[in-house]
Design a protein around this motif. Structure first.
Motif, PDB file in Angstrom:
ATOM      1  N   ILE A   1       0.969  -1.142  -0.349  1.00  0.00           N
ATOM      2  CA  ILE A   1      -0.420  -0.101   0.113  1.00  0.00           C
ATOM      3  C   ILE A   1       1.353   0.977   0.272  1.00  0.00           C
ATOM      4  CG2 ILE A   1      -1.511   1.408   1.743  1.00  0.00           C
ATOM      5  CD1 ILE A   1      -3.023  -0.967   2.459  1.00  0.00           C
ATOM      6  N   GLN A   2       1.809   1.768   0.890  1.00  0.00           N
ATOM      7  CA  GLN A   2       2.728   1.912   0.899  1.00  0.00           C
ATOM      8  C   GLN A   2       3.226   2.742   0.110  1.00  0.00           C
ATOM      9  OE1 GLN A   2       5.204   1.581   3.874  1.00  0.00           O
ATOM     10  NE2 GLN A   2       3.978   2.097   5.231  1.00  0.00           N
ATOM     11  N   GLN A   3       3.939   1.150  -1.502  1.00  0.00           N
ATOM     12  CA  GLN A   3       4.175   1.291  -2.451  1.00  0.00           C
ATOM     13  C   GLN A   3       3.098   2.128  -3.453  1.00  0.00           C
ATOM     14  OE1 GLN A   3       6.302  -2.301  -3.404  1.00  0.00           O
ATOM     15  NE2 GLN A   3       7.924  -1.706  -2.149  1.00  0.00           N
ATOM     16  N   ARG A   4       1.739   1.897  -3.659  1.00  0.00           N
ATOM     17  CA  ARG A   4       0.824   2.241  -3.888  1.00  0.00           C
ATOM     18  C   ARG A   4       1.187   3.910  -4.288  1.00  0.00           C
ATOM     19  NH1 ARG A   4      -3.642  -2.643  -3.510  1.00  0.00           N
ATOM     20  NH2 ARG A   4      -2.200  -4.073  -4.497  1.00  0.00           N
ATOM     21  N   ILE A   5       0.773   3.716  -2.826  1.00  0.00           N
ATOM     22  CA  ILE A   5       0.605   5.447  -2.351  1.00  0.00           C
ATOM     23  C   ILE A   5       2.157   6.739  -2.661  1.00  0.00           C
ATOM     24  CG2 ILE A   5       0.478   7.382  -0.613  1.00  0.00           C
ATOM     25  CD1 ILE A   5      -0.773   5.029   1.030  1.00  0.00           C
ATOM     26  N   LYS A   6       3.020   5.937  -3.151  1.00  0.00           N
ATOM     27  CA  LYS A   6       3.919   6.610  -3.143  1.00  0.00           C
ATOM     28  C   LYS A   6       3.873   7.083  -4.868  1.00  0.00           C
ATOM     29  CE  LYS A   6       9.440   6.731  -3.719  1.00  0.00           C
ATOM     30  NZ  LYS A   6      10.144   6.701  -2.899  1.00  0.00           N
ATOM     31  N   GLN A   7       3.308   5.480  -5.199  1.00  0.00           N
ATOM     32  CA  GLN A   7       3.453   5.982  -7.270  1.00  0.00           C
ATOM     33  C   GLN A   7       2.983   6.886  -7.353  1.00  0.00           C
ATOM     34  OE1 GLN A   7       2.624   2.076  -8.918  1.00  0.00           O
ATOM     35  NE2 GLN A   7       2.852   2.671 -10.920  1.00  0.00           N
ATOM     36  N   GLN A   8       2.066   6.874  -7.066  1.00  0.00           N
ATOM     37  CA  GLN A   8       0.768   7.242  -7.409  1.00  0.00           C
ATOM     38  C   GLN A   8       1.262   9.440  -6.770  1.00  0.00           C
ATOM     39  OE1 GLN A   8      -3.553   6.531  -5.689  1.00  0.00           O
ATOM     40  NE2 GLN A   8      -3.535   4.406  -6.875  1.00  0.00           N
ATOM     41  N   MET A   9       1.229   9.643  -5.710  1.00  0.00           N
ATOM     42  CA  MET A   9       1.669  10.710  -5.611  1.00  0.00           C
ATOM     43  C   MET A   9       2.874  11.273  -6.322  1.00  0.00           C
ATOM     44  SD  MET A   9       2.726  10.734  -1.030  1.00  0.00           S
ATOM     45  CE  MET A   9       2.959  12.253  -1.716  1.00  0.00           C
ATOM     46  N   ASP A  10       3.798  10.593  -7.417  1.00  0.00           N
ATOM     47  CA  ASP A  10       4.587  10.523  -8.075  1.00  0.00           C
ATOM     48  C   ASP A  10       4.147  10.860  -9.229  1.00  0.00           C
ATOM     49  OD1 ASP A  10       6.966  10.291  -6.120  1.00  0.00           O
ATOM     50  OD2 ASP A  10       6.946   8.442  -6.779  1.00  0.00           O
ATOM     51  N   GLU A  11       2.947   9.742  -9.534  1.00  0.00           N
ATOM     52  CA  GLU A  11       2.615  10.438 -10.707  1.00  0.00           C
ATOM     53  C   GLU A  11       2.055  11.636 -10.974  1.00  0.00           C
ATOM     54  OE1 GLU A  11       0.321   7.078 -11.228  1.00  0.00           O
ATOM     55  OE2 GLU A  11       1.399   6.164 -12.223  1.00  0.00           O
TER      56      GLU A  11
ATOM     57  N   ILE B   1       2.357  15.502  -6.611  1.00  0.00           N
ATOM     58  CA  ILE B   1       2.399  15.874  -5.676  1.00  0.00           C
ATOM     59  C   ILE B   1       3.672  16.472  -5.542  1.00  0.00           C
ATOM     60  CG2 ILE B   1       1.180  15.267  -2.969  1.00  0.00           C
ATOM     61  CD1 ILE B   1      -1.064  13.993  -4.670  1.00  0.00           C
ATOM     62  N   THR B   2       4.547  15.456  -5.273  1.00  0.00           N
ATOM     63  CA  THR B   2       5.818  15.069  -4.490  1.00  0.00           C
ATOM     64  C   THR B   2       6.865  17.328  -4.978  1.00  0.00           C
ATOM     65  OG1 THR B   2       6.981  13.890  -6.114  1.00  0.00           O
ATOM     66  CG2 THR B   2       5.952  13.235  -3.785  1.00  0.00           C
ATOM     67  N   GLU B   3       6.680  17.228  -6.396  1.00  0.00           N
ATOM     68  CA  GLU B   3       7.546  18.247  -6.165  1.00  0.00           C
ATOM     69  C   GLU B   3       6.382  19.282  -6.197  1.00  0.00           C
ATOM     70  OE1 GLU B   3       5.934  15.812  -9.013  1.00  0.00           O
ATOM     71  OE2 GLU B   3       7.917  15.221  -9.137  1.00  0.00           O
ATOM     72  N   ALA B   4       5.295  19.390  -5.934  1.00  0.00           N
ATOM     73  CA  ALA B   4       4.499  20.505  -5.537  1.00  0.00           C
ATOM     74  C   ALA B   4       4.509  20.949  -3.885  1.00  0.00           C
ATOM     75  CB  ALA B   4       3.213  20.165  -5.512  1.00  0.00           C
ATOM     76  N   HIS B   5       5.273  19.535  -3.446  1.00  0.00           N
ATOM     77  CA  HIS B   5       5.137  19.741  -2.333  1.00  0.00           C
ATOM     78  C   HIS B   5       6.761  20.069  -1.751  1.00  0.00           C
ATOM     79  CE1 HIS B   5       6.858  18.031   2.412  1.00  0.00           C
ATOM     80  NE2 HIS B   5       4.853  18.578   2.205  1.00  0.00           N
ATOM     81  N   LYS B   6       7.243  19.647  -2.941  1.00  0.00           N
ATOM     82  CA  LYS B   6       8.683  20.115  -2.706  1.00  0.00           C
ATOM     83  C   LYS B   6       8.919  21.647  -2.647  1.00  0.00           C
ATOM     84  CE  LYS B   6      13.413  18.847  -4.015  1.00  0.00           C
ATOM     85  NZ  LYS B   6      14.801  17.601  -5.351  1.00  0.00           N
ATOM     86  N   SER B   7       8.743  22.062  -4.127  1.00  0.00           N
ATOM     87  CA  SER B   7       8.455  23.648  -4.270  1.00  0.00           C
ATOM     88  C   SER B   7       8.426  24.291  -2.861  1.00  0.00           C
ATOM     89  CB  SER B   7       8.124  23.456  -5.614  1.00  0.00           C
ATOM     90  OG  SER B   7       6.745  23.381  -5.597  1.00  0.00           O
TER      91      SER B   7
END
Length: 138
Positions: free
Chosen positions: A59-69, A72-78
């Motif tokens: 589940i954690q891998q799926r959530i991370k994959q969906q966040m990358d797709e 959200i991770t780029e927006a959070h980092k910016s």
């Protein structure tokens, strides 16, 4: 779990009867079955815990994959970079008025300053009258 057939159970019963005797055999069977139940429960608990851990990792891998797709991770980092940039460049000046002077000029308290003459008087203490104790009848 164990591949034991009817013939093997009968053979174990006969050997147990010869070794332990008729008095101790029922108690030995009860204790053996109790230990087998404990072992089965422990194995099932370990198996369930392992499956939960594996599912949680999936589940954690799926959530991370969906966040990358979704980006959200780029927006959070910016946003974090922007926040650190603003904090490092924009320092607020200290407040020139102390807190006491600020309270006197505050429009909410200017019409009714907190002074001793404006405070409410405490209520007098009153105790309810107690009924007199009745004297015992003689």
């Amino acid at each position: 779990m164990f591949d034991i057939g009817f013939f093997e159970l009968v053979l174990l019963g006969i050997v147990g009867l010869l070794v332990l005797g008729p008095e101790r055999l029922p108690h030995a069977i009860r204790m053996g079955s109790a230990y087998m139940g404990k072992i089965r429960r422990a194995v099932m608990n370990v198996r369930e815990e392992f499956e939960r851990e594996v599912n949680m990792q999936e589940i954690q891998q799926r959530i991370k994959q969906q966040m990358d797709e979704s980006g959200i991770t780029e927006a959070h980092k910016s946003l974090q970079d922007l926040k650190s940039g603003v904090e490092s460049q924009h320092i607020l000046p200290p407040d020139p008025k102390p807190a006491a002077a600020k309270a006197e000029t505050d429009p909410d308290t200017a019409h009714n300053p907190t002074r001793p003459e404006n405070e409410a008087e405490p209520l007098p203490e009153t105790t309810p009258p107690r009924p007199d104790k009745e004297s015992p009848k003689a």
